[in-house]
Design an enzyme around this catalytic site. Structure first.
Site, mmCIF file in Angstrom:
data_model
loop_
_atom_site.group_PDB
_atom_site.id
_atom_site.type_symbol
_atom_site.label_atom_id
_atom_site.label_comp_id
_atom_site.label_asym_id
_atom_site.label_seq_id
_atom_site.Cartn_x
_atom_site.Cartn_y
_atom_site.Cartn_z
ATOM 1 N N GLN A 64 0.838 -1.194 0.000
ATOM 2 C CA GLN A 64 0.000 0.000 0.000
ATOM 3 C C GLN A 64 0.871 1.242 0.000
ATOM 4 O OE1 GLN A 64 -2.236 0.787 3.672
ATOM 5 N NE2 GLN A 64 -0.979 -0.724 4.724
ATOM 6 N N ASP A 182 8.466 6.616 -12.584
ATOM 7 C CA ASP A 182 8.492 6.487 -11.119
ATOM 8 C C ASP A 182 9.148 5.171 -10.741
ATOM 9 O OD1 ASP A 182 8.130 7.296 -8.516
ATOM 10 O OD2 ASP A 182 6.066 6.564 -8.389
#
Length: 341
Positions: A64, A182
């Site tokens: 997460q 990223d």
């Protein structure tokens, strides 16, 4: 009774409206970026994915961050991974659509495969192939997991080469280069203990036709992995990913997080590449190498591979780096050479 019927009718109407909106957005972006070539994927209902994840049980979270949670799931006798974005931020709708659009185009052994998505929620929910062995950041840089074997040099070389091929696929496998934008260890997941998969296309973008780079007013990405020239100018292209790959190699080599390595370099008043070179010039290279790797080097071939790895890393960290992971100079060929245990 009438109120219950009206609520059910409204729920169905809302779901249809969301499916229409989300479906139209996905289709529009797919047509614009994929030239009509993308992999088929299944449309799930919200209920199916709720059941698959046991109503998004927190115990089932694989990974997460601030924008989404990735859950373990089980659907039709098959393990899957379910990516659910947080609905508190409207910007996440664009990130989710980006993930669908780019993941749907991927056909590579080391990029996580999109299985399907649910379009009847405010932000679509995505289903991928199963990943049960966590991410590389937790595996090697932070969490202690004694139940999983340590990453020896051969494992790290395999991960590095597998992910290098995945990046090269993004840069050269499509009509227009895709910049991942990223790149970091937290976005490398494992389907088996050492089988690496690149994941999360939230910030990815294609270089426009006829252009060699993109310029943005706002720099986005993860500090430490972003190329210095991108941070200073807002200009980026595939070579920005190569710098991120170099930072990833540095973490993989040292077992330290990139922010700590950057702080150490800053304390010496030098960029990351120069910080690494100082250890080479002082003949103290092994001082920054993860002790697991040092203990594992028992033959000349492994030592050669270690130095080839270091050379590749140095090339990737240069300003305006060469696309070393594609041109395969001699040190990359050494990395590819198997080493007997």
């Amino acid at each position: 009774m009438m109120g219950s019927i009206m609520r059910k009718f409204k729920d169905k109407t809302d779901k249809r409206a969301l499916m229409t909106r989300n479906g139209a957005t996905v289709l529009k972006e797919l047509i614009a970026s994929s030239h009509g070539k993308y992999n088929p994927y299944r449309i799930f209902s919200a209920k199916e994915l709720e059941i698959a994840t046991n109503n998004y049980d927190e115990i089932k979270i694989i990974k997460q961050d601030s924008t989404y949670k990735l859950y373990k799931g089980f659907w039709q006798e098959r393990l899957i991974s379910v990516m659910r974005f947080r609905e508190s931020n409207r910007d996440e709708h664009g990130s989710c659509i980006n993930n669908i659009v780019y993941a749907a185009q991927m056909s590579h052994n080391h990029i996580l495969k999109l299985i399907g998505c649910c379009l009847e929620t405010q932000i679509p929910i995505l289903a991928f192939e199963s990943v049960e062995f966590g991410n590389l950041h937790d595996r090697i840089l932070s969490a202690s997991q004694p139940q999983i074997e340590p990453l020896l040099m051969k494992h790290r070389l395999k991960i590095a080469m597998d992910i290098a091929h995945a990046l090269a696929y993004l840069h050269f496998g499509f009509p227009r280069p895709i910049v991942y934008r990223d790149f970091k260890t937290a976005h490398i997941l494992f389907t088996e203990e050492n089988v690496a998969k690149l994941f999360d296309f939230s910030l990815s973008i294609s270089i426009p036709e006829g252009e060699t780079h993109i310029t943005t007013d706002t720099v986005i990405g993860t500090w430490g992995y972003s190329a210095p020239e991108y941070l200073s100018t807002g200009v980026f292209n595939e070579k920005s990913d190569v710098y991120g790959f170099g930072a990833f190699l540095f973490e993989l080599l040292t077992g330290q997080i990139i922010s700590d390595l950057l702080k150490a370099a800053h304390n010496l008043g030098c960029p990351l590449e120069e910080y690494f070179k100082k250890f080479i010039e002082d003949n103290s290279f092994t001082e920054i190498v993860d002790r697991i790797i040092i203990q594992d080097i028992l033959c000349l071939r492994k030592e050669q591979q270690l130095h080839a790895y270091a050379q590749l890393m140095s090339e990737c960290l240069k300003q305006s780096p060469i696309v070393a992971i594609t041109y395969e100079p001699s040190y990359v060929q050494i990395l590819c050479t198997p080493v007997d245990d």
